[in-house]
Motif scaffolding. Structure first.
Motif, PDB file in Angstrom:
ATOM      1  N   UNK A  36      -8.032  12.477  14.176  1.00 37.48           N
ATOM      2  CA  UNK A  36      -7.365  13.511  14.976  1.00 37.48           C
ATOM      3  C   UNK A  36      -7.240  13.078  16.431  1.00 37.48           C
ATOM      4  N   UNK A  37      -8.236  12.357  16.933  1.00 35.59           N
ATOM      5  CA  UNK A  37      -8.169  11.900  18.324  1.00 35.59           C
ATOM      6  C   UNK A  37      -7.096  10.841  18.514  1.00 35.59           C
ATOM      7  N   UNK A  38      -6.730  10.139  17.428  1.00 36.42           N
ATOM      8  CA  UNK A  38      -5.648   9.145  17.516  1.00 36.42           C
ATOM      9  C   UNK A  38      -4.318   9.822  17.794  1.00 36.42           C
ATOM     10  N   UNK A  39      -4.148  11.047  17.296  1.00 31.29           N
ATOM     11  CA  UNK A  39      -2.925  11.794  17.561  1.00 31.29           C
ATOM     12  C   UNK A  39      -1.939  11.737  16.407  1.00 31.29           C
ATOM     13  N   UNK A  40      -1.134  12.762  16.317  1.00 34.81           N
ATOM     14  CA  UNK A  40      -0.170  12.888  15.224  1.00 34.81           C
ATOM     15  C   UNK A  40       0.810  11.720  15.163  1.00 34.81           C
TER      16      UNK A  40
ATOM     17  N   UNK B 184       1.462  19.443   8.818  1.00 31.54           N
ATOM     18  CA  UNK B 184       0.141  20.055   8.596  1.00 31.54           C
ATOM     19  C   UNK B 184      -0.927  19.010   8.894  1.00 31.54           C
ATOM     20  N   UNK B 185      -0.909  18.568  10.115  1.00 30.91           N
ATOM     21  CA  UNK B 185      -1.713  17.408  10.488  1.00 30.91           C
ATOM     22  C   UNK B 185      -3.201  17.600  10.204  1.00 30.91           C
ATOM     23  N   UNK B 186      -3.766  18.683  10.658  1.00 30.00           N
ATOM     24  CA  UNK B 186      -5.214  18.872  10.545  1.00 30.00           C
ATOM     25  C   UNK B 186      -5.663  18.927   9.085  1.00 30.00           C
ATOM     26  N   UNK B 187      -4.964  19.678   8.268  1.00 34.59           N
ATOM     27  CA  UNK B 187      -5.330  19.781   6.857  1.00 34.59           C
ATOM     28  C   UNK B 187      -5.150  18.447   6.137  1.00 34.59           C
TER      29      UNK B 187
ATOM     30  N   UNK C 126       0.854  -1.196   0.000  1.00 35.64           N
ATOM     31  CA  UNK C 126       0.000   0.000   0.000  1.00 35.64           C
ATOM     32  C   UNK C 126       0.888   1.243   0.000  1.00 35.64           C
ATOM     33  N   UNK C 127       1.347   1.674  -1.161  1.00 33.34           N
ATOM     34  CA  UNK C 127       2.267   2.817  -1.235  1.00 33.34           C
ATOM     35  C   UNK C 127       1.678   4.085  -0.613  1.00 33.34           C
ATOM     36  N   UNK C 128       2.536   4.831   0.070  1.00 34.31           N
ATOM     37  CA  UNK C 128       2.170   6.118   0.665  1.00 34.31           C
ATOM     38  C   UNK C 128       3.190   7.146   0.173  1.00 34.31           C
ATOM     39  N   UNK C 129       2.709   8.275  -0.294  1.00 32.21           N
ATOM     40  CA  UNK C 129       3.631   9.278  -0.824  1.00 32.21           C
ATOM     41  C   UNK C 129       4.408   9.968   0.301  1.00 32.21           C
ATOM     42  N   UNK C 130       5.650  10.374   0.030  1.00 33.16           N
ATOM     43  CA  UNK C 130       6.413  11.144   1.030  1.00 33.16           C
ATOM     44  C   UNK C 130       5.686  12.423   1.433  1.00 33.16           C
ATOM     45  N   UNK C 131       4.938  13.009   0.479  1.00 30.36           N
ATOM     46  CA  UNK C 131       4.210  14.238   0.767  1.00 30.36           C
ATOM     47  C   UNK C 131       3.140  14.014   1.833  1.00 30.36           C
TER      48      UNK C 131
END
Length: 275
Positions: free
Chosen positions: A187-191, A157-160, A144-149
């Motif tokens: 968001x409740x899980x945390x950054x 920029x966690x919330x956005x 499941x690839x995830x981009x570096x961005x």
């Protein structure tokens, strides 16, 4: 459980050797609450609420066909009500699932994973298949690839970033309520948990090990899934010896919620065929 407290809930159906027990494993930044309540409970309060058929199925609806099976929905370490820290590798989560099954003394288990949970249950069965009789893999793949961005966004920029991910998790026709609920839960899980989970997904690649799987496997995907591409899931299905694949339309990454009744029936049909 080896000094690690794992939070879970059960639908209260008695465990018997003849009847598969379902263990549900959530995805990135998730918890047991990501599964429809009617999959996790047989209480009358989870009965359908009389919404029109054009309305997406709410959490808590559409799982009555699973009520003859014991169901256990778990929170992985650092998620939901479970203590400890989130982990940095898929095998660590897989080992936790194996220890959970052993701690409860379950012998005939169908492991059900969603998204990152697919990688977790694949890792678990590859580590020890003694108690696992079948798999159900929903909206996830062996890679499941995830981009570096995206990883950078979760840190800076966690919330956005979470807002964008939450929107991508649902089909475009899904009411905004579902998107907002997913956003709030993530968001409740945390950054730190979110970054750890998506990093785990970015490093995941179990494709070379798929031919070793020797348990019946039901693979469910959404053609319009924007988080894990259907083509990646199809590739996994082709490489898995005892797999059957169903691809659904007009739903997204949370297809087990959007079309909960349909997915539950597919799972029941699959389990009945294993008898």
């Amino acid at each position: 459980m080896n000094g690690q407290d794992i939070c879970f809930n059960s639908n209260g159906i008695a465990v018997t050797p003849e009847r598969p027990s379902l263990v549900l494993v959530h995805g990135s930044g998730g918890s047991k609450l990501d599964w429809p309540q009617s999959w996790r409970s047989v209480a009358a309060a989870t009965a359908p609420l009389g919404l029109p058929s054009s309305t997406a199925v709410l959490p808590g609806q559409g799982g009555q066909s699973l009520h003859s099976y014991p169901v256990f929905a778990i929170d992985l370490p650092g998620h939901g009500g479970s203590y400890g820290q989130s982990l940095s590798d898929i095998d660590g989560y897989g080992a936790v699932v194996i220890r959970f099954i052993e701690a409860l003394g379950l012998e005939n288990v169908c492991l059900v994973g969603h998204s990152m949970g697919v990688g977790v249950v694949l890792s678990a069965v590859l580590q020890s298949s003694v108690r696992i009789s079948s798999l159900c893999l929903i909206a996830g793949a062996a890679r499941m690839p995830v981009t570096p961005e995206l990883l950078k966004g979760l840190k800076n920029q966690t919330e956005d970033t979470v807002a964008a991910v939450a929107r991508s998790c649902w089909h475009k026709s899904t009411p905004e309520h579902f998107v907002k609920t997913t956003q709030q839960r993530m968001m409740s899980a945390g950054q730190n948990v979110l970054h750890d989970d998506f990093t785990v997904c970015s490093k995941l690649d179990l494709r070379a090990k798929l031919p070793a799987l020797q348990v019946p496997t039901l693979i469910l995907a959404a053609q319009e899934d924007r988080m894990v591409k259907a083509a990646e899931i199809e590739s996994m299905a082709h490489a898995t010896p005892k797999a059957q694949l169903q691809i659904f339309h007009e739903c997204g990454h949370f297809l087990h919620v959007e079309i909960a009744s349909e997915i539950a029936k597919e799972l029941v049909t699959f389990l009945d065929a294993q008898d």
